[in-house]
Design an enzyme around this catalytic site. Structure first.
Site, mmCIF file in Angstrom:
data_model
loop_
_atom_site.group_PDB
_atom_site.id
_atom_site.type_symbol
_atom_site.label_atom_id
_atom_site.label_comp_id
_atom_site.label_asym_id
_atom_site.label_seq_id
_atom_site.Cartn_x
_atom_site.Cartn_y
_atom_site.Cartn_z
ATOM 1 N N SER A 135 32.997 46.451 40.302
ATOM 2 C CA SER A 135 32.176 46.681 39.118
ATOM 3 C C SER A 135 30.808 46.061 39.324
ATOM 4 O O SER A 135 30.680 45.017 39.968
ATOM 5 C CB SER A 135 32.819 46.055 37.877
ATOM 6 O OG SER A 135 31.917 46.064 36.780
ATOM 7 N N TYR A 149 36.601 38.701 33.796
ATOM 8 C CA TYR A 149 36.486 40.015 34.432
ATOM 9 C C TYR A 149 35.405 39.996 35.506
ATOM 10 O O TYR A 149 35.636 40.449 36.644
ATOM 11 C CB TYR A 149 36.160 41.068 33.367
ATOM 12 C CG TYR A 149 36.012 42.464 33.914
ATOM 13 C CD1 TYR A 149 37.126 43.208 34.288
ATOM 14 C CD2 TYR A 149 34.752 43.058 34.045
ATOM 15 C CE1 TYR A 149 36.996 44.504 34.781
ATOM 16 C CE2 TYR A 149 34.614 44.352 34.535
ATOM 17 C CZ TYR A 149 35.734 45.065 34.906
ATOM 18 O OH TYR A 149 35.601 46.337 35.391
#
Length: 240
Positions: A135, A149
């Site tokens: 990501s 995350y």
């Protein structure tokens, strides 16, 4: 003729391939005539439909189960391409999120891709490809509540740098592809945060899953034989 093409295709395993980016990746490789096995965690009916449409094979797997993960990779045989796309998202105040939820996130987002990559490399063809979906939040985290995350996605950058060196003598490349906001069930283009996310971007829209699959497919190609140990970002300028 189609069966001949399939038999001459690459052996591809996509871990997490039943929806969103994973589904697009499965379809892209299958359209090329590659032999695709993909895993799913929950949506069996959807997975079976994709498998039937693409002449691929669907396998139920919880990637957090290390023994089951190793077995699934081993059963896929001598791979040409491994794509690790499974992932968890936990959002909220780190003072409030249960520790068990964070531990599971790290297990799925960090431990599982590491063990999958190592297991694949044991029997991977020379010149193979290991691609992990990360990501852009590894490089930029402009919102609160996503520290665990972003930690998990940043860890992938160090992982691919190390594994690229470990497997380089066999010309196996190891890379992470880092999408920005992408139109999926988890992050729909018309979701509640879309205006905020687009505000950070140079191209103010969500990516399509097929665009991310296209980058993954290129990284798996012979053209990308010298691309290894790196992060390739496809984010519309989110991190610019």
């Amino acid at each position: 003729m189609h069966s001949d093409k399939k038999s001459s295709g690459r052996q591809v395993l996509v871990l997490g391939g039943s929806r969103g980016i994973g589904e697009a990746i499965v379809r892209r490789f299958a359209e090329n005539g590659d032999n695709v096995v993909f895993t799913y965690a929950h949506s069996q009916e959807k997975a079976n439909a994709i498998a039937a449409e693409t002449q691929s094979q669907a396998v139920k797997l919880d990637v957090s189960d290390r023994a089951a993960l190793a077995n699934a990779v081993a059963e896929a045989g001598e791979l040409d391409v491994l794509v690790f796309n499974a992932g968890l998202l936990a959002a909220g105040d780190p003072l409030d999120i249960p520790a068990e939820e964070i531990e599971r996130l790290f297990t799925v987002n960090i431990h599982a891709p590491y063990f999958a990559a190592v297991e694949a490399a044991r029997r991977m063809h020379a010149g193979g490809r290991i691609i992990i979906i990360g990501s852009v939040n590894a490089d930029r985290m402009p919102m609160e509540g996503l520290s665990a995350y972003s930690t998990s996605k940043a860890a992938l950058q160090g992982m691919v740098k190390g594994l690229a060196r470990d497997f380089g003598d066999r010309a196996i490349t190891v890379n992470v592809v880092q999408p920005g906001p992408t139109d999926t069930d988890m992050n729909p283009a018309d979701g509640p945060l879309h205006e905020t996310m687009h505000g950070f971007m140079a191209i103010k829209r969500h990516a399509h899953a097929g665009e991310v699959a296209g980058m993954v497919f290129w990284v798996a190609s012979q053209e990308a034989a010298m691309v290894t140990g790196t992060a390739l970002t496809i984010d519309g300028g989110f991190g610019a």
